[in-house]
Design a protein around this motif. Structure first.
Motif, PDB file in Angstrom:
ATOM      1  N   SER A 158       4.500  -5.074   4.371  1.00 46.11           N
ATOM      2  CA  SER A 158       4.633  -6.311   3.574  1.00 46.11           C
ATOM      3  C   SER A 158       4.081  -7.504   4.338  1.00 46.11           C
ATOM      4  O   SER A 158       3.406  -8.371   3.758  1.00 46.11           O
ATOM      5  N   VAL A 159       4.347  -7.567   5.626  1.00 43.37           N
ATOM      6  CA  VAL A 159       3.798  -8.655   6.435  1.00 43.37           C
ATOM      7  C   VAL A 159       2.272  -8.575   6.476  1.00 43.37           C
ATOM      8  O   VAL A 159       1.564  -9.585   6.330  1.00 43.37           O
ATOM      9  N   SER A 160       1.742  -7.369   6.651  1.00 42.84           N
ATOM     10  CA  SER A 160       0.291  -7.214   6.766  1.00 42.84           C
ATOM     11  C   SER A 160      -0.421  -7.388   5.436  1.00 42.84           C
ATOM     12  O   SER A 160      -1.647  -7.629   5.409  1.00 42.84           O
ATOM     13  N   ALA A 161       0.319  -7.255   4.316  1.00 41.75           N
ATOM     14  CA  ALA A 161      -0.314  -7.427   2.995  1.00 41.75           C
ATOM     15  C   ALA A 161      -0.500  -8.890   2.639  1.00 41.75           C
ATOM     16  O   ALA A 161      -1.317  -9.214   1.746  1.00 41.75           O
ATOM     17  N   LEU A 162       0.235  -9.776   3.303  1.00 44.91           N
ATOM     18  CA  LEU A 162       0.107 -11.205   2.982  1.00 44.91           C
ATOM     19  C   LEU A 162      -1.317 -11.732   3.179  1.00 44.91           C
ATOM     20  O   LEU A 162      -1.803 -12.527   2.355  1.00 44.91           O
ATOM     21  N   PRO A 163      -2.030 -11.352   4.256  1.00 45.88           N
ATOM     22  CA  PRO A 163      -3.407 -11.851   4.383  1.00 45.88           C
ATOM     23  C   PRO A 163      -4.300 -11.442   3.209  1.00 45.88           C
ATOM     24  O   PRO A 163      -5.173 -12.233   2.785  1.00 45.88           O
ATOM     25  N   PHE A 164      -4.102 -10.242   2.699  1.00 48.63           N
ATOM     26  CA  PHE A 164      -4.896  -9.831   1.544  1.00 48.63           C
ATOM     27  C   PHE A 164      -4.575 -10.723   0.344  1.00 48.63           C
ATOM     28  O   PHE A 164      -5.486 -11.120  -0.418  1.00 48.63           O
ATOM     29  N   CYS A 165      -3.275 -11.026   0.162  1.00 46.37           N
ATOM     30  CA  CYS A 165      -2.883 -11.911  -0.941  1.00 46.37           C
ATOM     31  C   CYS A 165      -3.496 -13.306  -0.770  1.00 46.37           C
ATOM     32  O   CYS A 165      -3.980 -13.921  -1.738  1.00 46.37           O
ATOM     33  N   VAL A 166      -3.490 -13.796   0.459  1.00 44.64           N
ATOM     34  CA  VAL A 166      -4.071 -15.115   0.723  1.00 44.64           C
ATOM     35  C   VAL A 166      -5.568 -15.101   0.437  1.00 44.64           C
ATOM     36  O   VAL A 166      -6.139 -16.032  -0.170  1.00 44.64           O
ATOM     37  N   GLY A 167      -6.249 -14.033   0.869  1.00 47.17           N
ATOM     38  CA  GLY A 167      -7.688 -13.930   0.607  1.00 47.17           C
ATOM     39  C   GLY A 167      -7.995 -13.862  -0.877  1.00 47.17           C
ATOM     40  O   GLY A 167      -8.946 -14.515  -1.357  1.00 47.17           O
ATOM     41  N   PHE A 168      -7.196 -13.089  -1.609  1.00 46.47           N
ATOM     42  CA  PHE A 168      -7.385 -13.014  -3.057  1.00 46.47           C
ATOM     43  C   PHE A 168      -7.158 -14.388  -3.711  1.00 46.47           C
ATOM     44  O   PHE A 168      -7.887 -14.774  -4.640  1.00 46.47           O
ATOM     45  N   ALA A 169      -6.126 -15.098  -3.243  1.00 44.04           N
ATOM     46  CA  ALA A 169      -5.830 -16.416  -3.818  1.00 44.04           C
ATOM     47  C   ALA A 169      -6.968 -17.394  -3.552  1.00 44.04           C
ATOM     48  O   ALA A 169      -7.374 -18.179  -4.435  1.00 44.04           O
ATOM     49  N   VAL A 170      -7.522 -17.390  -2.310  1.00 44.90           N
ATOM     50  CA  VAL A 170      -8.632 -18.282  -1.981  1.00 44.90           C
ATOM     51  C   VAL A 170      -9.841 -17.966  -2.852  1.00 44.90           C
ATOM     52  O   VAL A 170     -10.510 -18.863  -3.405  1.00 44.90           O
ATOM     53  N   ALA A 217      -2.556 -16.263 -10.586  1.00 46.20           N
ATOM     54  CA  ALA A 217      -1.174 -15.961 -10.957  1.00 46.20           C
ATOM     55  C   ALA A 217      -0.778 -14.569 -10.480  1.00 46.20           C
ATOM     56  O   ALA A 217       0.343 -14.344  -9.984  1.00 46.20           O
ATOM     57  N   LEU A 218      -1.694 -13.616 -10.625  1.00 46.49           N
ATOM     58  CA  LEU A 218      -1.401 -12.255 -10.152  1.00 46.49           C
ATOM     59  C   LEU A 218      -1.192 -12.240  -8.642  1.00 46.49           C
ATOM     60  O   LEU A 218      -0.281 -11.568  -8.128  1.00 46.49           O
ATOM     61  N   THR A 219      -2.034 -12.989  -7.953  1.00 49.63           N
ATOM     62  CA  THR A 219      -1.880 -13.054  -6.498  1.00 49.63           C
ATOM     63  C   THR A 219      -0.544 -13.681  -6.111  1.00 49.63           C
ATOM     64  O   THR A 219       0.121 -13.239  -5.153  1.00 49.63           O
ATOM     65  N   GLY A 220      -0.107 -14.689  -6.859  1.00 53.04           N
ATOM     66  CA  GLY A 220       1.199 -15.291  -6.596  1.00 53.04           C
ATOM     67  C   GLY A 220       2.331 -14.297  -6.775  1.00 53.04           C
ATOM     68  O   GLY A 220       3.277 -14.265  -5.994  1.00 53.04           O
ATOM     69  N   GLY A 221       2.238 -13.473  -7.825  1.00 52.37           N
ATOM     70  CA  GLY A 221       3.244 -12.434  -8.024  1.00 52.37           C
ATOM     71  C   GLY A 221       3.275 -11.424  -6.881  1.00 52.37           C
ATOM     72  O   GLY A 221       4.344 -10.989  -6.424  1.00 52.37           O
ATOM     73  N   ALA A 264       9.633 -10.437  -0.771  1.00 57.37           N
ATOM     74  CA  ALA A 264      10.848  -9.642  -0.962  1.00 57.37           C
ATOM     75  C   ALA A 264      10.844  -8.414  -0.056  1.00 57.37           C
ATOM     76  O   ALA A 264      11.866  -8.043   0.534  1.00 57.37           O
ATOM     77  N   GLY A 265       9.648  -7.771   0.056  1.00 60.68           N
ATOM     78  CA  GLY A 265       9.558  -6.603   0.958  1.00 60.68           C
ATOM     79  C   GLY A 265       9.827  -6.965   2.401  1.00 60.68           C
ATOM     80  O   GLY A 265      10.468  -6.215   3.140  1.00 60.68           O
ATOM     81  N   ILE A 266       9.316  -8.141   2.816  1.00 59.96           N
ATOM     82  CA  ILE A 266       9.557  -8.589   4.196  1.00 59.96           C
ATOM     83  C   ILE A 266      11.049  -8.802   4.436  1.00 59.96           C
ATOM     84  O   ILE A 266      11.605  -8.352   5.446  1.00 59.96           O
ATOM     85  N   ALA A 267      11.719  -9.485   3.490  1.00 58.27           N
ATOM     86  CA  ALA A 267      13.139  -9.795   3.677  1.00 58.27           C
ATOM     87  C   ALA A 267      13.993  -8.539   3.673  1.00 58.27           C
ATOM     88  O   ALA A 267      14.825  -8.324   4.560  1.00 58.27           O
ATOM     89  N   VAL A 268      13.778  -7.671   2.649  1.00 58.95           N
ATOM     90  CA  VAL A 268      14.581  -6.443   2.553  1.00 58.95           C
ATOM     91  C   VAL A 268      14.282  -5.515   3.723  1.00 58.95           C
ATOM     92  O   VAL A 268      15.204  -4.950   4.355  1.00 58.95           O
ATOM     93  N   GLY A 269      12.999  -5.329   4.029  1.00 62.03           N
ATOM     94  CA  GLY A 269      12.639  -4.437   5.125  1.00 62.03           C
ATOM     95  C   GLY A 269      13.183  -4.900   6.455  1.00 62.03           C
ATOM     96  O   GLY A 269      13.701  -4.094   7.249  1.00 62.03           O
ATOM     97  N   ASP A 270      13.076  -6.196   6.733  1.00 60.69           N
ATOM     98  CA  ASP A 270      13.569  -6.716   8.012  1.00 60.69           C
ATOM     99  C   ASP A 270      15.083  -6.564   8.128  1.00 60.69           C
ATOM    100  O   ASP A 270      15.607  -6.193   9.190  1.00 60.69           O
ATOM    101  N   THR A 271      15.795  -6.837   7.028  1.00 60.98           N
ATOM    102  CA  THR A 271      17.264  -6.732   7.059  1.00 60.98           C
ATOM    103  C   THR A 271      17.708  -5.313   7.355  1.00 60.98           C
ATOM    104  O   THR A 271      18.512  -5.061   8.270  1.00 60.98           O
ATOM    105  N   PHE A 272      17.173  -4.362   6.591  1.00 62.94           N
ATOM    106  CA  PHE A 272      17.633  -2.984   6.766  1.00 62.94           C
ATOM    107  C   PHE A 272      17.017  -2.320   7.991  1.00 62.94           C
ATOM    108  O   PHE A 272      17.591  -1.387   8.549  1.00 62.94           O
ATOM    109  N   LEU A 273      15.834  -2.804   8.424  1.00 65.66           N
ATOM    110  CA  LEU A 273      15.281  -2.303   9.685  1.00 65.66           C
ATOM    111  C   LEU A 273      16.189  -2.682  10.845  1.00 65.66           C
ATOM    112  O   LEU A 273      16.470  -1.859  11.725  1.00 65.66           O
ATOM    113  N   HIS A 274      16.633  -3.929  10.861  1.00 63.51           N
ATOM    114  CA  HIS A 274      17.535  -4.364  11.929  1.00 63.51           C
ATOM    115  C   HIS A 274      18.835  -3.565  11.895  1.00 63.51           C
ATOM    116  O   HIS A 274      19.329  -3.130  12.942  1.00 63.51           O
ATOM    117  N   ARG A 275      19.356  -3.332  10.701  1.00 66.79           N
ATOM    118  CA  ARG A 275      20.599  -2.569  10.569  1.00 66.79           C
ATOM    119  C   ARG A 275      20.418  -1.135  11.081  1.00 66.79           C
ATOM    120  O   ARG A 275      21.242  -0.634  11.860  1.00 66.79           O
TER     121      ARG A 275
END
Length: 641
Positions: free
Chosen positions: A47-59, A71-75, A82-93
């Motif tokens: 999820s963290v690594s996918a953000l650059p692709f989203c940023v590139g698509f948005a640009v 709009a699709l890129t924003g979604g 959400a993946g970053i937050a959920v993954g980080d929480t349960f990864l730490h756990r």
């Protein structure tokens, strides 16, 4: 396994052949937790690594003025967040769970090993090393087990990103696919040196911990002889060595961290330079350049886990090696046993020395070498040397009995017994036959003044059984600790009780009463007492002299005093010159017989005081021998002064 389910019902049988094998065994036994951590780690890192692709698509959507793609890129960015937050929480756990459960497994294994080896553990491993393994080393081993799954998730993420960039933009993806592996292996040449420095730091820290634990254990004695400052200086020097080693190790890891920052920066410069040229030539779009640049920049996050796993392994490997060494130790005796579970009752016999302790009698053993006496006491308790022969109980080797049965049958009280912290009631709450109560045992061990001292030192109870005893009984004197330990041993009421110098810190009046109490309470039971005290020896049913690893004399105390010079040398501290002088001054028996013939004739016809004196002859001779021993000791003191 969850944290709330600890401890493990069975921690398993570890692979203790080496440190790396032990770490691998720990990882294999936590596959469920490792896969959970790996899955949540992949979700987080991808999820963290996918953000650059989203940023590139948005640009690119902005450049192309496409509202729908924006709009699709924003979604997609919302999903990535959400993946970053959920993954980080349960990864730490999951990671913390893996860490704690791995550390708990190692602690359970060490505790089980300590219970299995008993007193043999501290004879084969230094006390400071045991402390280091069970505290700091456990944490470092858990750290590596926990970091392993996160590292695998980071490595898989880097592979996925490199493949994605190569598919997305081959011209720049090739640079990334070649550069990122070089980043990952750039620090490998420095890892052996960093590992060696970490090993040195761990070794010095272990020695410092051992020195500290030994100093604290002997603090009372050190204060008595004024040696606490000497040992404090030694610990200062040891701690400074640890500090210097830690600084040298930290410098190396700082260099590795700097390389982990420098190399991605150089890669970014190369990508930007190459990407700008490609964009100027029209071979890539602005959005693609932003995507590749952002992806490489974000990739430094999973790359940091390569440094962490290297550090975790470097610090955990020596820790795992020490833990594996402790866990690989074996008892000389067979734990499972090949005999019936019920322990036999009978004579105790040591084939190595020829020592025989008849069943139901009090046998005193005199040995000129205290270390040899301690080793013999351990052997009688079922701890023979590697090349030794097992002791026989009623003709049955102790190492053929199950461990529980052997310990129930024979109990050895060491010359330096340990009192655990807690109340006196808890101290005396030990497995026992139930035939001897706490009150009887305390009375036999002459603990009346100890009970009074415990009540006086307690502020919240008047019952001595509820009074608190500090760690190792440090608030008590040496004699008080010995008597409480003796009472604890008497309560267990084993078939065979082996006591190694049980009254070495007790005054003579108390010692005489303890001898009476032990003899009375142990009537009908086999008791072996290692001592050189005439007061205890005089209460024994039989006395055995062990010299140079073999039994050389057996008899009563006073008989051996008269007939055995080696026995006198140990018990009365009589020198060879004094023994020879005594023999020269002794009147020959034949001459004595001719001289006292008239007296014997008179005594045979006399029913008065003379015959009574003859009946008390043994007691009189014993008193004379004790007086001679006292005189000899006083002469030695005067000569040394």
């Amino acid at each position: 396994m969850q944290i709330q389910d600890l401890p493990y019902p069975d921690p398993g049988v570890p692979d203790a052949r080496s440190g790396p094998r032990f770490l691998w065994w720990l990882g294999r036994n936590q596959l469920g937790g490792q896969f959970k951590s790996l899955a949540w780690g992949l979700l987080h890192f991808v999820s963290v690594s996918a953000l650059p692709f989203c940023v590139g698509f948005a640009v690119q959507a902005v450049v192309d003025r496409s509202g729908s793609r924006l709009a699709l890129t924003g979604g997609l960015m919302v999903l990535c967040g959400a993946g970053i937050a959920v993954g980080d929480t349960f990864l730490h756990r999951a990671a913390v769970t893996n860490w704690i459960t791995a550390a708990a497994r190692v602690q359970q294994l060490l505790a089980r090993q300590a219970a299995h080896l008993g007193s043999a553990l501290t004879r084969r491993v230094a006390a400071g090393e045991v402390v280091a393994v069970s505290t700091g080393d456990v944490e470092k081993i858990g750290w590596f087990v926990e970091a392993l799954s996160r590292f695998l998730a980071a490595a898989l993420t880097i592979v996925i990103v490199c493949v994605g960039l190569f598919v997305y933009q081959p011209a720049l993806g090739v640079v990334v696919a070649v550069g990122v592996p070089l980043l990952a292996v750039s620090v490998l040449p420095l890892l052996p040196r960093a590992t060696r420095r970490a090993d040195v730091q761990r070794e010095k820290a272990g020695r410092a911990t051992e020195l500290a634990s030994d100093t604290v254990a002997g603090l009372r004695v050190l204060r008595g002889i004024g040696g606490e400052e000497l040992f404090l200086d030694r610990y200062r020097r040891a701690s400074q060595e640890v500090r210097h080693a830690a600084v040298r190790s930290a410098r190396m890891w700082a260099v590795i961290s700097a390389i982990q920052v420098l190399m991605p920066g150089l890669l970014l410069i190369a990508i930007v330079w190459h990407g700008v040229r490609l964009a100027h030539e029209g071979r890539i779009t602005v959005g693609e350049l932003v995507t590749v640049y952002s992806a490489v920049m974000v990739m430094s996050y999973p790359l940091r886990h390569f440094e962490e796993i290297a550090m975790a392994y470097s610090f955990s490997r020596p820790s795992a090696k020490r833990a594996a060494h402790v866990l690989s130790l074996e008892r000389v005796t067979d734990t499972g046993g090949t005999r019936a579970a019920e322990a036999p009752a009978g004579d105790l016999y040591d084939p190595d020395t020829g020592l025989l302790a008849p069943s139901g009698r009090l046998t005193a053993v005199v040995c000129g070498d205290p270390d040899a006496a301690g080793r013999l006491a351990e052997r009688l308790g079922g701890h023979p040397a590697e090349e030794g022969v097992s002791v026989l109980l009623d003709g049955v080797p102790l190492d053929e009995l199950p461990l529980d049965s052997a310990r129930t049958a024979v109990l050895v009280q060491d010359k330096d017994p340990v009192l655990l912290s807690g109340s006196l009631r808890e101290l005396l709450d030990v497995p026992s036959s139930g035939a001897v109560g706490a009150e009887e045992a305390l009375a036999a061990a002459q603990c009346g003044d100890v009970l009074v001292a415990l009540v006086q030192g307690s502020l919240d109870t008047e019952d001595p059984m509820d009074a608190r005893i500090t760690e190792r009984g440090r608030s008590l004197s040496g004699g008080q600790r010995q008597r409480l330990a003796l009472a604890r041993s008497l309560i267990t009421d084993p078939e065979v009780l082996v006591l190694d110098e049980p009254t070495s810190a007790v005054d003579s009046h108390t010692e005489a009463r303890i001898a009476d109490g032990v003899r009375e309470l142990r009537t009908g039971r086999t008791t072996v007492m290692f001592t050189s005290s005439p007061l205890l020896l005089d209460h024994a049913d039989r006395v055995v002299l062990v010299h140079e690893g073999a039994v050389v004399a057996v008899g009563a105390h006073r008989e051996l005093l008269r007939s055995e010079p080696r026995y006198r040398a140990v018990v009365t501290r009589e020198t060879e010159e004094e023994s020879a002088s005594r023999d020269e001054q002794a009147v020959p028996r034949s001459e004595l017989g001719s001289r006292d013939a008239p007296l014997r004739g008179a005594a045979e016809h006399d029913e008065g005081p003379l015959r009574g004196a003859s009946d008390d002859d043994a007691s009189l001779r014993g008193a004379l021998d004790d007086e001679a021993a006292l005189r000899s000791a006083l002469e030695e003191i005067e000569e040394s002064a």
